[in-house]
Design an enzyme around this catalytic site. Structure first.
Site, PDB file in Angstrom:
ATOM      1  N   HIS A 225      -7.856   0.180  -5.614  1.00  0.00           N
ATOM      2  CA  HIS A 225      -7.855  -0.667  -4.416  1.00  0.00           C
ATOM      3  C   HIS A 225      -8.574  -1.959  -4.813  1.00  0.00           C
ATOM      4  O   HIS A 225      -9.690  -2.235  -4.401  1.00  0.00           O
ATOM      5  CB  HIS A 225      -8.590   0.057  -3.280  1.00  0.00           C
TER       6      HIS A 225
ATOM      7  N   ARG B 140       0.860  -1.187   0.000  1.00  0.00           N
ATOM      8  CA  ARG B 140       0.000   0.000   0.000  1.00  0.00           C
ATOM      9  C   ARG B 140       0.894   1.234   0.000  1.00  0.00           C
ATOM     10  O   ARG B 140       1.887   1.284   0.732  1.00  0.00           O
ATOM     11  CB  ARG B 140      -0.906   0.023   1.231  1.00  0.00           C
TER      12      ARG B 140
END
Ligand code: NCD
Length: 326
Positions: free
Chosen positions: A146, A116
């Site tokens: 995402h 991330r």
């Protein structure tokens, strides 16, 4: 670029970087595989040996609770060895570049990175840099993508609604800053959901949002009318420059999900939220804790979906394992 990076020569999923470019069959394969992993989490011994001997590094340059934890649990349930790193408090702080951090972890024979990063495009950049035998899953890059959240959202919708055909889905709130919204819109379009709506003030919608394949609404009562699924989004104040909403009270009054606004949706509509949610800002507690909320099942489902994605891209014999269990 995404397609080349994301797939092997024979068209199998290699990295998991974004929903764009995925075929419907690939998404359905992930959903079906996740379905078979749900029971693992309900067993006394919550483990299968698919990733035994593999090293997974969770590399979170941006903070996370649900995503990081469910990736860790997913990898452990697949019997991998998992290391969690938050480089923003160690290597990055000391001045090391992202790619140098990656090279060092790769030198330790990492098999799979879960990354991330606050910058859009970071996952692609890293995937492009890695030797081809090392795999990467994007756990959220900036405002861009995402994809595992979109998969767990699609999985949750399918569990409650059985089929994507005929569904009306409303995604509500800060679409502009939301990688969750972007990925979910792509997934729902690929899966054939006939009507995807976005409901938000103009200041929180990207320009030309229709081009993503959605119908924009600025009024909650119109946007929620007759929908089967409501996906609420957090106001991403950390990504906002300047005042995009008049005040929090006013935002809640107009766009906050209350029982009253929800009453125009179908009687069996479900309410979703990727978390973390702000009660009293985008969602009223009565709805968040009410019978139509499936916000906690989303979290549970996230483990099975992440297990499925990890197992599929690591080339585990998921099909054989599944068949053997049937
Ligand atoms: C989201 C994220 O980090 O993109 N949360 C999550 O992954 N569960 C959404 C958000 O931060 O609002």
């Amino acid at each position: 670029m995404t397609e080349d990076l994301q797939f092997d020569k024979d068209g199998r999923l290699h990295h998991f970087l974004s929903i764009e470019g995925l075929k419907r069959e690939t998404i359905v394969e992930i959903l079906d595989t996740a379905e078979s992993f749900i029971s693992v989490g309900e067993r006394e011994i919550k483990k299968v040996p698919l990733l035994r001997g593999k090293t997974v590094v969770n590399l979170f340059f941006e903070s996370s609770t649900r995503t990081r934890t469910t990736f860790e649990i997913a990898a452990k349930r697949l019997s991998a060895d998992v290391i969690n790193l938050n480089p923003s408090v160690s290597s990055t702080k000391k001045g090391e570049t992202v790619l140098d951090t990656i090279d060092n972890l790769e030198a330790m024979h990492t098999d799979l990175f879960v990354v991330r990063h606050i910058n859009s495009g970071a996952a692609h950049l890293i995937a492009n840099h890695l030797p081809r035998h090392v795999r990467l899953i994007n756990a959220g890059d900036g405002r861009h993508s995402h994809p595992t959240q979109a998969m767990l959202d699609a999985f949750t919708i399918r569990r409650y609604k059985k089929d994507f055909a005929g569904l009306k889905v409303a995604i509500v709130g800060d679409i502009l800053h939301s990688r969750v919204a972007r990925s979910l819109i792509h997934a729902l379009n690929i899966l054939g959901v006939p009507e995807v709506r976005v409901v938000a003030p103009k200041t929180l919608l990207p320009t030309a949002v229709e081009q993503l394949g959605v119908h924009p609404f600025h009024n909650m009562y119109e946007g929620l009318e007759d929908v089967d699924v409501v996906v609420m989004l957090r106001l991403q104040r950390e990504r906002m420059e300047g005042a995009l909403i008049p005040s929090e009270q006013e935002y809640f009054r107009v766009y906050g999900l209350t029982e009253e606004k929800l009453s125009v949706a179908k009687d069996d509509a479900i309410v979703m939220h990727p978390g973390p949610m702000n009660r009293g800002l985008e969602i009223d507690s009565a709805v968040a804790d009410g019978p139509r909320a499936v916000i906690l099942p989303q979290v549970t489902n996230g483990i099975a979906v992440r297990m499925a994605i990890m197992a599929l891209i690591m080339g585990g014999n998921v099909q054989r394992e599944r068949k053997g269990k049937e």
